[in-house]
Design an enzyme around this catalytic site. Structure first.
Site, mmCIF file in Angstrom:
data_model
loop_
_atom_site.group_PDB
_atom_site.id
_atom_site.type_symbol
_atom_site.label_atom_id
_atom_site.label_comp_id
_atom_site.label_asym_id
_atom_site.label_seq_id
_atom_site.Cartn_x
_atom_site.Cartn_y
_atom_site.Cartn_z
ATOM 1 N N SER A 55 0.738 -1.330 -0.358
ATOM 2 C CA SER A 55 0.046 0.257 0.053
ATOM 3 C C SER A 55 0.975 1.037 -0.206
ATOM 4 O O SER A 55 0.528 1.812 -0.054
ATOM 5 C CB SER A 55 -1.139 -0.289 1.500
ATOM 6 O OG SER A 55 0.197 0.320 1.935
ATOM 7 N N ASP B 229 -3.962 7.469 8.246
ATOM 8 C CA ASP B 229 -5.358 6.997 7.942
ATOM 9 C C ASP B 229 -5.493 6.147 9.796
ATOM 10 O O ASP B 229 -6.267 5.232 9.940
ATOM 11 C CB ASP B 229 -6.329 6.259 7.767
ATOM 12 C CG ASP B 229 -5.338 4.940 6.498
ATOM 13 O OD1 ASP B 229 -4.117 5.421 7.440
ATOM 14 O OD2 ASP B 229 -5.497 4.751 5.509
ATOM 15 N N HIS C 295 -1.030 4.336 7.062
ATOM 16 C CA HIS C 295 -0.336 5.079 5.827
ATOM 17 C C HIS C 295 -0.064 6.589 6.874
ATOM 18 O O HIS C 295 -0.921 6.781 7.485
ATOM 19 C CB HIS C 295 -0.839 4.952 5.254
ATOM 20 C CG HIS C 295 -1.947 3.618 4.176
ATOM 21 N ND1 HIS C 295 -3.198 2.658 4.590
ATOM 22 C CD2 HIS C 295 -0.796 2.139 4.113
ATOM 23 C CE1 HIS C 295 -3.034 1.748 4.672
ATOM 24 N NE2 HIS C 295 -2.175 1.535 4.492
#
Length: 360
Positions: free
Chosen positions: A34, A326, A329
């Site tokens: 990610s 978040d 991340h």
């Protein structure tokens, strides 16, 4: 001879480096999780993590959700900008017909270095897996693309890859995240490190300081003040990240001996990120580096029942004043600092210097 092929963050290039002019590239090929995914998980359906399909993801730079797990750009985007290249299209978009003249991104949010089967067979964190798009799957995608669309002959490959940059990383963090979140202990997971390192030694960067991440700070919160460093990070989990990174660096040294004509550069994500956890206000993070910009409340604004983008969550007014996006991340602002630290050689071993990076 292929002169400039990078495999990494680790960064690996063939040919002379010392005394050579700074390299230029016509295309970039990226692998990872990610921290690098520009849309593959979203295009795959993202049923396990649907929130990246809507705002506030993407709000800062793109102004719409792109599948990036941030409010804006990622490290790979800043690297592309630095070399004057467009942002990389995700592989699954290319597979549907999108052009990819300047490279492709194979990274998938939630991806592991080890194959998903490894976790299912051992029942360690497998219930949390977001995707089966492990490193081997991504490499298979690349092999398929290479054989069918990039270079049907060896001569075509040589010409295409002579000025291509390969970025692999960050990956490997999810190999630990899933088992940790599923109840695994640090001692249990240390046994995984050699397997993960063996899988990714020739294709990845080091891990971030997970003990500073809001999700870890929330899930493993303790009243024991001695468990935290002076920055408020969990010392034991940061120690685990450092253990993984030290093992990886040893493996890379072995690769340097095995491939003496390759220049293998290790990218130290841990140190590049730790500086703004140590002194967030110095980098403009006036709201600190531990509390998430987007979340559902709690001491670190991370709540599993109201994660960013879901009902009950809220996004901060100015993500640039936060390092954490978040809870899992980072923000675009934080990724920019990491990217610039890598590109100017401050956090790469040996140094990777890029002459056109503007200081902040």
């Amino acid at each position: 001879m292929i002169r400039n092929v990078f495999i990494v963050l680790i960064i690996c290039c063939l040919g002379p480096v010392s005394g050579s002019p700074p390299p230029t590239y016509d295309s970039i090929f990226s692998f990872g999780d990610s921290l690098a995914d520009t849309g593959n998980l979203l295009l795959s359906g993202a049923l396990t993590f649907p929130f990246i399909a809507k705002l506030p993801y993407g709000q800062t730079f793109f102004h719409y959700p792109t599948g990036r797990c941030s409010d804006g750009r990622l490290v790979v985007d800043f690297i592309a900008e630095a070399y004057g290249l467009p942002y990389l299209p995700p592989y699954l978009a290319v597979a549907k017909g999108e052009k990819f003249e300047h490279g492709v991104n194979f990274a998938v949010a939630g991806a592991t270095a080890l194959d998903a089967k490894f976790f299912y067979d051992r029942k360690i964190g497998s219930q949390l897996l977001l995707t089966n798009g492990s490193l081997s799957v991504q490499l298979a995608w690349f092999s398929n693309l290479k054989s069918t669309l990039i270079c049907p002959t060896k001569q075509d490959c040589a010409r295409r890859f002579q000025k291509s940059l390969f970025l692999v990383g960050e990956i490997g963090g999810n190999d630990y995240n899933y088992p940790f979140f599923g109840g695994g202990t640090i001692q249990q997971l240390k046994a995984l490190v050699p397997l993960v390192v063996e899988t990714i030694a020739n294709a990845t960067s080091g891990n971030l300081p997970i003990g500073c991440n809001a999700v870890y700070l929330t899930l493993f919160r303790t009243p024991n003040k001695a468990a935290y460093d002076r920055n408020g990070c969990l010392k034991a989990y940061n120690g685990f990240s450092k253990y993984h990174n030290s093992m990886l660096k040893l493996a890379l040294e072995n690769l340097r001996h095995k491939y003496p004509h390759a220049n293998i550069i290790y990218a130290d994500y841990y140190a590049a990120a730790k500086r703004f956890f140590h002194a967030p206000h110095h980098y403009g993070f006036t709201n600190g580096a531990l509390v998430a910009c987007c979340g559902g409340g709690g001491p670190y604004n991370f709540n599993n029942s109201a994660i960013c983008g879901s009902p009950g969550s809220k996004s901060c007014l100015d993500p640039a004043t936060y390092a954490n996006w978040d809870g899992i991340h980072l923000t675009e602002a934080a990724y920019r600092y990491i990217a610039m630290g890598l590109l100017n050689g401050s956090f790469t071993e040996p140094p990777l210097t890029f002459p056109h990076i503007k200081p902040f």
